[in-house]
Design a protein around this motif. Structure first.
Motif, PDB file in Angstrom:
ATOM      1  N   ARG A 179      46.778  65.759  40.582  1.00  0.00           N
ATOM      2  CA  ARG A 179      45.384  65.734  40.143  1.00  0.00           C
ATOM      3  C   ARG A 179      45.261  66.728  38.993  1.00  0.00           C
ATOM      4  O   ARG A 179      45.452  67.929  39.178  1.00  0.00           O
ATOM      5  CB  ARG A 179      44.453  66.097  41.299  1.00  0.00           C
ATOM      6  N   SER A 180      44.971  66.223  37.815  1.00  0.00           N
ATOM      7  CA  SER A 180      44.939  67.082  36.621  1.00  0.00           C
ATOM      8  C   SER A 180      43.500  67.285  36.171  1.00  0.00           C
ATOM      9  O   SER A 180      42.678  66.375  36.235  1.00  0.00           O
ATOM     10  CB  SER A 180      45.767  66.459  35.484  1.00  0.00           C
ATOM     11  N   TYR A 181      43.216  68.491  35.704  1.00  0.00           N
ATOM     12  CA  TYR A 181      41.851  68.853  35.330  1.00  0.00           C
ATOM     13  C   TYR A 181      41.699  69.138  33.841  1.00  0.00           C
ATOM     14  O   TYR A 181      40.570  69.201  33.345  1.00  0.00           O
ATOM     15  CB  TYR A 181      41.420  70.101  36.119  1.00  0.00           C
ATOM     16  N   ASP A 182      42.792  69.329  33.133  1.00  0.00           N
ATOM     17  CA  ASP A 182      42.713  69.772  31.742  1.00  0.00           C
ATOM     18  C   ASP A 182      43.469  68.840  30.814  1.00  0.00           C
ATOM     19  O   ASP A 182      44.400  68.149  31.218  1.00  0.00           O
ATOM     20  CB  ASP A 182      43.287  71.188  31.599  1.00  0.00           C
ATOM     21  N   ASP A 183      43.076  68.875  29.555  1.00  0.00           N
ATOM     22  CA  ASP A 183      43.783  68.182  28.484  1.00  0.00           C
ATOM     23  C   ASP A 183      44.600  69.243  27.743  1.00  0.00           C
ATOM     24  O   ASP A 183      44.030  70.120  27.094  1.00  0.00           O
ATOM     25  CB  ASP A 183      42.774  67.528  27.540  1.00  0.00           C
ATOM     26  N   PRO A 184      45.938  69.205  27.846  1.00  0.00           N
ATOM     27  CA  PRO A 184      46.745  70.264  27.220  1.00  0.00           C
ATOM     28  C   PRO A 184      46.710  70.265  25.698  1.00  0.00           C
ATOM     29  O   PRO A 184      47.233  71.193  25.085  1.00  0.00           O
ATOM     30  CB  PRO A 184      48.160  69.986  27.750  1.00  0.00           C
ATOM     31  N   GLY A 210      34.553  50.542  26.327  1.00  0.00           N
ATOM     32  CA  GLY A 210      33.285  50.179  26.939  1.00  0.00           C
ATOM     33  C   GLY A 210      33.061  50.846  28.283  1.00  0.00           C
ATOM     34  O   GLY A 210      31.990  50.721  28.881  1.00  0.00           O
ATOM     35  N   TYR A 211      34.070  51.575  28.760  1.00  0.00           N
ATOM     36  CA  TYR A 211      33.939  52.322  30.011  1.00  0.00           C
ATOM     37  C   TYR A 211      33.642  53.796  29.712  1.00  0.00           C
ATOM     38  O   TYR A 211      33.958  54.298  28.634  1.00  0.00           O
ATOM     39  CB  TYR A 211      35.221  52.241  30.843  1.00  0.00           C
ATOM     40  N   GLU A 212      33.066  54.463  30.692  1.00  0.00           N
ATOM     41  CA  GLU A 212      32.830  55.899  30.598  1.00  0.00           C
ATOM     42  C   GLU A 212      33.575  56.601  31.730  1.00  0.00           C
ATOM     43  O   GLU A 212      33.612  56.107  32.858  1.00  0.00           O
ATOM     44  CB  GLU A 212      31.342  56.227  30.718  1.00  0.00           C
ATOM     45  N   MET A 213      34.151  57.743  31.417  1.00  0.00           N
ATOM     46  CA  MET A 213      34.768  58.563  32.455  1.00  0.00           C
ATOM     47  C   MET A 213      33.669  59.242  33.259  1.00  0.00           C
ATOM     48  O   MET A 213      32.698  59.759  32.691  1.00  0.00           O
ATOM     49  CB  MET A 213      35.683  59.605  31.804  1.00  0.00           C
ATOM     50  N   ASP A 214      33.798  59.229  34.592  1.00  0.00           N
ATOM     51  CA  ASP A 214      32.766  59.859  35.400  1.00  0.00           C
ATOM     52  C   ASP A 214      33.146  61.280  35.774  1.00  0.00           C
ATOM     53  O   ASP A 214      34.066  61.871  35.192  1.00  0.00           O
ATOM     54  CB  ASP A 214      32.408  58.987  36.603  1.00  0.00           C
ATOM     55  N   GLU A 215      32.439  61.846  36.764  1.00  0.00           N
ATOM     56  CA  GLU A 215      32.598  63.272  37.068  1.00  0.00           C
ATOM     57  C   GLU A 215      33.857  63.588  37.861  1.00  0.00           C
ATOM     58  O   GLU A 215      34.184  64.768  38.058  1.00  0.00           O
ATOM     59  CB  GLU A 215      31.369  63.785  37.833  1.00  0.00           C
ATOM     60  N   ARG A 216      34.573  62.571  38.355  1.00  0.00           N
ATOM     61  CA  ARG A 216      35.837  62.826  39.041  1.00  0.00           C
ATOM     62  C   ARG A 216      36.921  63.173  38.006  1.00  0.00           C
ATOM     63  O   ARG A 216      36.702  63.053  36.803  1.00  0.00           O
ATOM     64  CB  ARG A 216      36.253  61.594  39.846  1.00  0.00           C
ATOM     65  N   TYR A 217      38.088  63.578  38.500  1.00  0.00           N
ATOM     66  CA  TYR A 217      39.178  63.954  37.610  1.00  0.00           C
ATOM     67  C   TYR A 217      40.347  62.986  37.764  1.00  0.00           C
ATOM     68  O   TYR A 217      40.456  62.260  38.753  1.00  0.00           O
ATOM     69  CB  TYR A 217      39.607  65.397  37.878  1.00  0.00           C
ATOM     70  N   GLY A 218      41.218  62.979  36.768  1.00  0.00           N
ATOM     71  CA  GLY A 218      42.292  62.005  36.712  1.00  0.00           C
ATOM     72  C   GLY A 218      43.382  62.230  37.746  1.00  0.00           C
ATOM     73  O   GLY A 218      43.594  63.344  38.232  1.00  0.00           O
ATOM     74  N   LEU A 219      44.085  61.135  38.066  1.00  0.00           N
ATOM     75  CA  LEU A 219      45.187  61.171  39.023  1.00  0.00           C
ATOM     76  C   LEU A 219      46.435  60.561  38.404  1.00  0.00           C
ATOM     77  O   LEU A 219      46.353  59.598  37.633  1.00  0.00           O
ATOM     78  CB  LEU A 219      44.853  60.364  40.280  1.00  0.00           C
ATOM     79  N   ASP A 220      47.584  61.113  38.762  1.00  0.00           N
ATOM     80  CA  ASP A 220      48.880  60.482  38.490  1.00  0.00           C
ATOM     81  C   ASP A 220      49.488  60.143  39.846  1.00  0.00           C
ATOM     82  O   ASP A 220      49.692  61.029  40.676  1.00  0.00           O
ATOM     83  CB  ASP A 220      49.820  61.429  37.744  1.00  0.00           C
ATOM     84  N   ILE A 221      49.772  58.873  40.063  1.00  0.00           N
ATOM     85  CA  ILE A 221      50.379  58.434  41.318  1.00  0.00           C
ATOM     86  C   ILE A 221      51.807  58.000  41.020  1.00  0.00           C
ATOM     87  O   ILE A 221      52.031  57.022  40.303  1.00  0.00           O
ATOM     88  CB  ILE A 221      49.588  57.276  41.953  1.00  0.00           C
ATOM     89  N   TYR A 222      52.765  58.740  41.547  1.00  0.00           N
ATOM     90  CA  TYR A 222      54.171  58.441  41.288  1.00  0.00           C
ATOM     91  C   TYR A 222      54.626  57.259  42.129  1.00  0.00           C
ATOM     92  O   TYR A 222      54.378  57.201  43.333  1.00  0.00           O
ATOM     93  CB  TYR A 222      55.039  59.660  41.605  1.00  0.00           C
ATOM     94  N   ARG A 223      55.324  56.336  41.480  1.00  0.00           N
ATOM     95  CA  ARG A 223      55.901  55.183  42.172  1.00  0.00           C
ATOM     96  C   ARG A 223      57.404  55.346  42.361  1.00  0.00           C
ATOM     97  O   ARG A 223      57.954  54.880  43.340  1.00  0.00           O
ATOM     98  CB  ARG A 223      55.589  53.897  41.394  1.00  0.00           C
ATOM     99  N   SER A 224      58.071  55.974  41.431  1.00  0.00           N
ATOM    100  CA  SER A 224      59.493  56.316  41.596  1.00  0.00           C
ATOM    101  C   SER A 224      59.827  57.459  40.650  1.00  0.00           C
ATOM    102  O   SER A 224      59.207  57.601  39.589  1.00  0.00           O
ATOM    103  CB  SER A 224      60.401  55.117  41.326  1.00  0.00           C
ATOM    104  N   VAL A 225      60.810  58.265  41.060  1.00  0.00           N
ATOM    105  CA  VAL A 225      61.226  59.426  40.260  1.00  0.00           C
ATOM    106  C   VAL A 225      62.749  59.460  40.209  1.00  0.00           C
ATOM    107  O   VAL A 225      63.410  59.468  41.251  1.00  0.00           O
ATOM    108  CB  VAL A 225      60.695  60.742  40.865  1.00  0.00           C
TER     109      VAL A 225
END
Length: 277
Positions: free
Chosen positions: A180-185, A246-261
């Motif tokens: 769960r990331s909160y910032d834009d580096p 045409g979409y807007e980002m809401d008040e939640r924060y972004g997620l990265d969901i790993y499928r394979s590493v």
């Protein structure tokens, strides 16, 4: 790593109320401590005072909004974060060394340098190319064990290794690895990026560091490639796709969901999930 649970709780409160006039007393009261004691503990844990942390996040999150909400006026964005037009411009320029108007003009929609790898940059794809990879999905809530970090994303691999080793007995074939990331580096100093690393668990898990990540509507983009190129996919989505979607980002924060590493080749398959409304 943020080890103090109450400091982490205070950060949650700040992130959830960033568009309000938050005071040190508000945060301390939420965590059931005097403002003097909690201010000391907060600075010991994060390296910043509560006031400086709130102010920095307001400036950095408002800069992100300037970036992705290109049709919204600077005045409106400043007001959302509690600033009058003249005050917002002054505080923004002091923090970012550039006015909000100039910041918005400088946003590069063709390429961007990599903040973690010197002398590396890459161009963006077209809106249509990003759009073909996007799926609009409704995600369920996730119950997770998490650790919160403030620091350079370059340390992410080591932090994940230690985290997974610590909780290996709870991992099974259905376990998801989630960031769960909160910032834009490209906006936040690379040494001050806030992020959570998480694994899914049963909601009845009795450990202290269990929380719920809110699901809902997300724009999910499947990324397959080198770990160092994740940054470019993110920037393309936020610089090119989101402002024109045409979409807007809401008040939640972004997620990265790993499928394979694939640790040996530094290659991942993951879903970059942008919360939208």
């Amino acid at each position: 790593m943020i080890k103090n649970k109450l400091v982490s709780r205070g950060i949650d409160y700040i992130m959830q109320h960033l568009n309000e006039d938050i005071t040190i007393e508000d945060v301390a009261c939420y965590c059931h401590f005097s403002k003097y004691y909690f201010s000391r503990v907060f600075k010991e844990e994060t390296g910043e005072s509560i006031y400086a942390f709130i102010k920095r996040l307001k400036m950095e999150q408002s800069a992100l909004r300037l970036k992705i909400e290109k049709d919204r006026t600077i005045t409106d964005i400043g007001i959302v974060f509690g600033y009058s037009p003249s005050n917002y411009s002054s505080v923004f320029k002091k923090h970012h060394n550039v006015s909000p108007a100039e910041f918005r003009k400088r946003i590069n929609t063709t390429c961007i340098p990599h903040p973690f790898y010197q002398n590396k940059s890459a161009g963006f794809k077209s809106f249509e190319e990003y759009d073909r990879k996007i799926k609009i999905q409704e995600l369920d809530d996730f119950f997770v064990i998490y650790e919160r970090h403030i620091g350079n994303y370059i340390e992410l691999g080591r932090n994940w290794f230690n985290f997974l080793e610590k909780y290996k007995d709870l991992i099974n074939e259905d376990t998801l690895m989630i960031e769960r990331s909160y910032d834009d580096p490209s906006i936040t100093s690379i040494e001050q990026c806030l992020y959570d690393i998480c694994i899914t668990v049963d909601k009845n898990c009795s450990l202290d560091n269990v929380t719920m990540i809110q699901g809902g509507k997300f724009a999910a983009c499947r990324f397959k490639g080198s770990i160092k190129d994740i940054f470019y996919s993110y920037q393309g989505l936020f610089n090119i796709w989101l402002p024109n979607s045409g979409y807007e980002m809401d008040e939640r924060y972004g997620l990265d969901i790993y499928r394979s590493v694939d640790c040996e080749n530094m290659h991942v398959v993951m879903d970059i999930c942008i919360p939208i409304k």
